[in-house]
Design a protein around this motif. Structure first.
Motif, PDB file in Angstrom:
ATOM      1  N   PHE A 115     -41.338   8.877   5.424  1.00 14.20           N
ATOM      2  CA  PHE A 115     -41.983   7.546   5.383  1.00 14.20           C
ATOM      3  C   PHE A 115     -40.810   6.298   5.129  1.00 14.20           C
ATOM      4  CE2 PHE A 115     -46.437   8.788   3.290  1.00 14.20           C
ATOM      5  CZ  PHE A 115     -46.768   9.358   4.368  1.00 14.20           C
ATOM      6  N   MET A 116     -39.768   6.660   4.346  1.00 13.22           N
ATOM      7  CA  MET A 116     -38.562   5.515   4.341  1.00 13.22           C
ATOM      8  C   MET A 116     -37.643   5.953   5.599  1.00 13.22           C
ATOM      9  SD  MET A 116     -38.248   5.533   0.262  1.00 13.22           S
ATOM     10  CE  MET A 116     -37.852   3.987  -0.177  1.00 13.22           C
ATOM     11  N   GLY A 117     -37.925   6.755   6.561  1.00 14.01           N
ATOM     12  CA  GLY A 117     -37.215   7.137   7.677  1.00 14.01           C
ATOM     13  C   GLY A 117     -35.846   7.553   7.400  1.00 14.01           C
ATOM     14  N   LEU A 118     -35.292   7.787   6.298  1.00 13.75           N
ATOM     15  CA  LEU A 118     -33.832   8.196   5.953  1.00 13.75           C
ATOM     16  C   LEU A 118     -33.348   9.446   7.045  1.00 13.75           C
ATOM     17  CD1 LEU A 118     -33.171   8.051   2.010  1.00 13.75           C
ATOM     18  CD2 LEU A 118     -32.412   6.570   3.907  1.00 13.75           C
ATOM     19  N   TYR A 119     -34.507  10.176   7.381  1.00 10.90           N
ATOM     20  CA  TYR A 119     -34.267  11.188   8.266  1.00 10.90           C
ATOM     21  C   TYR A 119     -33.577  10.977   9.594  1.00 10.90           C
ATOM     22  CZ  TYR A 119     -34.663  15.600  11.093  1.00 10.90           C
ATOM     23  OH  TYR A 119     -34.311  16.741  11.677  1.00 10.90           O
ATOM     24  N   TRP A 120     -33.936   9.741  10.110  1.00 11.26           N
ATOM     25  CA  TRP A 120     -33.427   9.080  11.290  1.00 11.26           C
ATOM     26  C   TRP A 120     -32.495   8.054  11.135  1.00 11.26           C
ATOM     27  CZ3 TRP A 120     -39.064   9.545  10.234  1.00 11.26           C
ATOM     28  CH2 TRP A 120     -39.617  10.623  10.832  1.00 11.26           C
TER      29      TRP A 120
ATOM     30  N   PRO B 173     -39.589  -7.662   8.647  1.00 13.50           N
ATOM     31  CA  PRO B 173     -40.176  -7.983   7.116  1.00 13.50           C
ATOM     32  C   PRO B 173     -41.230  -6.792   7.000  1.00 13.50           C
ATOM     33  CG  PRO B 173     -39.984 -10.007   8.187  1.00 13.50           C
ATOM     34  CD  PRO B 173     -39.723  -9.142   9.341  1.00 13.50           C
ATOM     35  N   VAL B 174     -41.690  -6.296   7.925  1.00 12.69           N
ATOM     36  CA  VAL B 174     -42.852  -5.061   8.045  1.00 12.69           C
ATOM     37  C   VAL B 174     -41.726  -3.966   7.574  1.00 12.69           C
ATOM     38  CG1 VAL B 174     -44.655  -3.752   8.940  1.00 12.69           C
ATOM     39  CG2 VAL B 174     -44.283  -6.140   9.744  1.00 12.69           C
ATOM     40  N   GLU B 175     -40.790  -3.628   8.076  1.00 13.48           N
ATOM     41  CA  GLU B 175     -39.833  -2.357   7.807  1.00 13.48           C
ATOM     42  C   GLU B 175     -39.670  -2.502   6.084  1.00 13.48           C
ATOM     43  OE1 GLU B 175     -39.034   0.044  10.008  1.00 13.48           O
ATOM     44  OE2 GLU B 175     -37.474   0.982   8.339  1.00 13.48           O
ATOM     45  N   ILE B 176     -38.938  -3.752   5.904  1.00 15.09           N
ATOM     46  CA  ILE B 176     -38.234  -3.366   4.426  1.00 15.09           C
ATOM     47  C   ILE B 176     -39.282  -3.675   3.476  1.00 15.09           C
ATOM     48  CG2 ILE B 176     -36.129  -4.187   5.568  1.00 15.09           C
ATOM     49  CD1 ILE B 176     -36.504  -7.269   4.308  1.00 15.09           C
ATOM     50  N   THR B 177     -40.491  -4.532   3.812  1.00 12.51           N
ATOM     51  CA  THR B 177     -41.715  -4.439   2.573  1.00 12.51           C
ATOM     52  C   THR B 177     -42.031  -3.123   2.540  1.00 12.51           C
ATOM     53  OG1 THR B 177     -42.129  -6.620   3.362  1.00 12.51           O
ATOM     54  CG2 THR B 177     -43.669  -5.429   1.986  1.00 12.51           C
ATOM     55  N   GLY B 178     -42.092  -2.191   3.673  1.00 15.48           N
ATOM     56  CA  GLY B 178     -42.668  -0.810   3.576  1.00 15.48           C
ATOM     57  C   GLY B 178     -41.556  -0.022   2.807  1.00 15.48           C
ATOM     58  N   LEU B 179     -40.257  -0.423   2.788  1.00 15.18           N
ATOM     59  CA  LEU B 179     -39.401   0.318   1.991  1.00 15.18           C
ATOM     60  C   LEU B 179     -39.711   0.313   0.544  1.00 15.18           C
ATOM     61  CD1 LEU B 179     -35.993  -0.031   3.735  1.00 15.18           C
ATOM     62  CD2 LEU B 179     -37.154   2.172   3.575  1.00 15.18           C
ATOM     63  N   TYR B 180     -39.965  -1.012   0.172  1.00 21.16           N
ATOM     64  CA  TYR B 180     -40.250  -1.332  -1.288  1.00 21.16           C
ATOM     65  C   TYR B 180     -41.466  -0.618  -1.501  1.00 21.16           C
ATOM     66  CZ  TYR B 180     -42.108  -4.427  -4.868  1.00 21.16           C
ATOM     67  OH  TYR B 180     -42.933  -4.762  -5.977  1.00 21.16           O
TER      68      TYR B 180
ATOM     69  N   ASN C 216     -27.411   4.642   4.004  1.00 21.62           N
ATOM     70  CA  ASN C 216     -28.608   4.158   3.325  1.00 21.62           C
ATOM     71  C   ASN C 216     -28.984   5.405   2.400  1.00 21.62           C
ATOM     72  OD1 ASN C 216     -28.769   1.656   4.338  1.00 21.62           O
ATOM     73  ND2 ASN C 216     -30.338   2.231   5.871  1.00 21.62           N
ATOM     74  N   SER C 217     -28.903   6.784   3.050  1.00 21.79           N
ATOM     75  CA  SER C 217     -28.992   7.955   2.161  1.00 21.79           C
ATOM     76  C   SER C 217     -27.958   8.043   0.951  1.00 21.79           C
ATOM     77  CB  SER C 217     -28.919   9.208   2.978  1.00 21.79           C
ATOM     78  OG  SER C 217     -30.104   9.194   4.143  1.00 21.79           O
ATOM     79  N   LEU C 218     -27.051   7.715   1.415  1.00 21.20           N
ATOM     80  CA  LEU C 218     -25.739   7.712   0.396  1.00 21.20           C
ATOM     81  C   LEU C 218     -26.040   6.964  -0.609  1.00 21.20           C
ATOM     82  CD1 LEU C 218     -22.775   9.040  -0.018  1.00 21.20           C
ATOM     83  CD2 LEU C 218     -21.932   6.755   0.944  1.00 21.20           C
ATOM     84  N   LEU C 219     -26.387   5.637  -0.295  1.00 20.36           N
ATOM     85  CA  LEU C 219     -26.964   4.898  -1.449  1.00 20.36           C
ATOM     86  C   LEU C 219     -27.971   5.102  -2.491  1.00 20.36           C
ATOM     87  CD1 LEU C 219     -27.217   1.224   0.588  1.00 20.36           C
ATOM     88  CD2 LEU C 219     -25.520   2.014  -1.278  1.00 20.36           C
ATOM     89  N   LEU C 220     -29.079   6.012  -1.862  1.00 24.74           N
ATOM     90  CA  LEU C 220     -30.068   6.783  -2.563  1.00 24.74           C
ATOM     91  C   LEU C 220     -29.435   7.650  -3.401  1.00 24.74           C
ATOM     92  CD1 LEU C 220     -33.049   7.079  -3.215  1.00 24.74           C
ATOM     93  CD2 LEU C 220     -33.427   8.467  -1.250  1.00 24.74           C
ATOM     94  N   ILE C 221     -28.503   8.608  -3.052  1.00 27.80           N
ATOM     95  CA  ILE C 221     -27.928   9.709  -3.631  1.00 27.80           C
ATOM     96  C   ILE C 221     -27.208   8.973  -4.654  1.00 27.80           C
ATOM     97  CG2 ILE C 221     -26.401  11.590  -3.589  1.00 27.80           C
ATOM     98  CD1 ILE C 221     -27.692  12.105  -0.545  1.00 27.80           C
ATOM     99  N   GLY C 222     -26.533   8.051  -4.324  1.00 31.64           N
ATOM    100  CA  GLY C 222     -25.676   7.356  -5.341  1.00 31.64           C
ATOM    101  C   GLY C 222     -26.319   6.894  -6.658  1.00 31.64           C
ATOM    102  N   ALA C 223     -27.540   6.267  -6.133  1.00 30.22           N
ATOM    103  CA  ALA C 223     -28.436   5.800  -7.345  1.00 30.22           C
ATOM    104  C   ALA C 223     -28.703   6.962  -8.536  1.00 30.22           C
ATOM    105  CB  ALA C 223     -29.641   5.186  -6.792  1.00 30.22           C
ATOM    106  N   LEU C 224     -29.238   8.069  -7.808  1.00 24.08           N
ATOM    107  CA  LEU C 224     -29.764   9.337  -8.433  1.00 24.08           C
ATOM    108  C   LEU C 224     -28.428   9.523  -9.248  1.00 24.08           C
ATOM    109  CD1 LEU C 224     -31.976  11.101  -5.937  1.00 24.08           C
ATOM    110  CD2 LEU C 224     -32.680   9.397  -7.885  1.00 24.08           C
ATOM    111  N   ALA C 225     -27.345   9.697  -8.760  1.00 19.78           N
ATOM    112  CA  ALA C 225     -26.171  10.030  -9.368  1.00 19.78           C
ATOM    113  C   ALA C 225     -25.885   9.307 -10.592  1.00 19.78           C
ATOM    114  CB  ALA C 225     -24.800  10.295  -8.571  1.00 19.78           C
ATOM    115  N   PHE C 226     -25.865   8.150 -10.391  1.00 17.34           N
ATOM    116  CA  PHE C 226     -25.537   6.978 -11.861  1.00 17.34           C
ATOM    117  C   PHE C 226     -26.818   7.160 -12.594  1.00 17.34           C
ATOM    118  CE2 PHE C 226     -22.356   5.221  -9.110  1.00 17.34           C
ATOM    119  CZ  PHE C 226     -21.328   4.940 -10.059  1.00 17.34           C
ATOM    120  N   PHE C 227     -27.970   7.515 -12.181  1.00 16.67           N
ATOM    121  CA  PHE C 227     -29.024   7.676 -13.123  1.00 16.67           C
ATOM    122  C   PHE C 227     -28.956   8.923 -14.183  1.00 16.67           C
ATOM    123  CE2 PHE C 227     -33.238  10.176 -13.999  1.00 16.67           C
ATOM    124  CZ  PHE C 227     -33.437   9.309 -14.825  1.00 16.67           C
ATOM    125  N   ILE C 228     -28.358   9.868 -13.407  1.00 14.49           N
ATOM    126  CA  ILE C 228     -27.957  11.317 -14.101  1.00 14.49           C
ATOM    127  C   ILE C 228     -26.899  11.107 -14.992  1.00 14.49           C
ATOM    128  CG2 ILE C 228     -27.067  13.648 -13.853  1.00 14.49           C
ATOM    129  CD1 ILE C 228     -28.712  13.637 -11.329  1.00 14.49           C
TER     130      ILE C 228
END
Lengths: 103, 221
Positions: free
Chosen positions: A61-66, B195-202, A71-83
């Motif tokens: 849904f957030m499209g990180l796969y493509w 705007p649609v893309e980043i609001t979607g992320l949120y 951006n994936s690194l940012l998410l993983i970094g956030a989780l690492a800092f949470f842990i």
């Protein structure tokens, strides 16, 4: 103009499959909670299912796969800092004689 | 490059090389904001973990006051809204103005359904005196089944986590209405739908938080 990068467009079929998978996992987690598994296993299965759902949402849904790996690194970094935050806090709170003094 | 103003699309700001770089920058900015959001909610999850480690029996007792059925319905509602947001982005990418508008409207509707269910859950609990912290004032029937001295702390955590999450849903509805009005004016197409893309992320992050809140608050017994 520089070369045009095509954004990945997920097919409707892909998106609906993810949505249906998330619904099935929701039914699964509610069903498993009804079994009343012994103490560590109930929370472990619930979190395993929640993490699977989170992975599906983040990857597709957030499209990180493509998306760019950064951006994936940012998410993983956030989780690492949470842990890290939880671990350091627990090092204090789990080893107190008086849980919360005068509270 | 000399007459670039004649060749570049209207939506591209001058400090970007091209439309794609602008799009990727906006998305990167949104992800940095989401990191901030994860750590913000992380503090609340941390409080949850600390108190659950201290009073495991409190959590299993107090969770019985939460209605699993309505929690599950709200989970389904949010998953549905995440799907419609993803479909809205797909519509924008395919220049389907009508599809974009319809998917945004369904998302707004589902977000409102979520809040209405949440309102009735809160209303029911507050009616029984199940309130956070010092406002804890349960009816005798509730006090009989939930006699834990720290019961007010569980509900402090419950109201704080679901309340802050609910605020995010309200902000999301505002953003979706803004997107819908811009979509109506034809501002978005396959070349420009940032705007649609980043609001979607949120919105997907709001869904992600709920994916963890639901089993942690409602599914422990």
């Amino acid at each position: 103009m520089s070369e045009h990068h095509e954004h990945h467009i997920a097919s409707a079929m892909q998106l609906w499959s993810i949505g249906i998978a998330l619904l099935i996992l929701t039914v699964l987690t509610v069903t498993v909670a009804g079994f009343g598994l012994p103490s560590p296993f109930d929370i472990l299965t619930a979190m395993a299912i929640a993490l699977t759902k989170a992975f599906l949402v983040a990857a597709f849904f957030m499209g990180l796969y493509w998306d760019t790996k950064f951006n994936s690194l940012l998410l993983i970094g956030a989780l690492a800092f949470f842990i890290l935050m939880v671990s350091i806090t627990l090092l204090d709170t789990l080893y107190r004689d008086d849980i919360v003094p005068s509270f | 490059m000399a007459n670039h103003s004649a060749t570049h699309p209207k939506h591209v700001h001058h400090h970007f090389v091209d439309s794609n770089q602008q799009f990727e920058s906006a998305k990167l900015g949104m992800w940095v904001f989401l990191v901030n959001e994860i750590l913000f909610f992380g503090g609340l999850f941390c409080a949850y973990i600390v108190f659950r480690a201290w009073y495991p029996e409190l959590f299993t007792q107090a969770a019985l006051e939460l209605n699993t059925f309505w929690g599950a319905v709200n989970t389904v509602v949010l998953i549905g809204s995440s799907l419609t947001v993803a479909m809205a982005i797909r519509s924008a990418q395919n220049n389907q103005k009508r599809g974009l508008e319809i998917n945004l409207l369904i998302t707004i509707l589902l977000a409102c359904v979520f809040l209405v269910i949440k309102y009735f859950e809160y209303e029911h609990k507050l009616h029984l005196g199940i309130a956070p912290g010092t406002f804890w004032n349960p009816t005798p029937e509730i006090a009989a089944v939930l006699d834990h001295p720290k019961a007010n702390i569980f509900f402090g955590i419950y109201y704080m986590m679901t309340g802050v999450h609910g605020l995010h849903v309200i902000v999301g509805i505002g953003l979706m209405i803004w997107l819908y009005m811009r979509a109506r004016k034809g501002h978005f197409n396959s070349e420009y739908y940032t705007p649609v893309e980043i609001t979607g992320l949120y919105w997907h992050l709001v869904d992600l938080i709920w994916i963890f809140l639901f089993p942690l608050l409602y599914l422990i017994e």
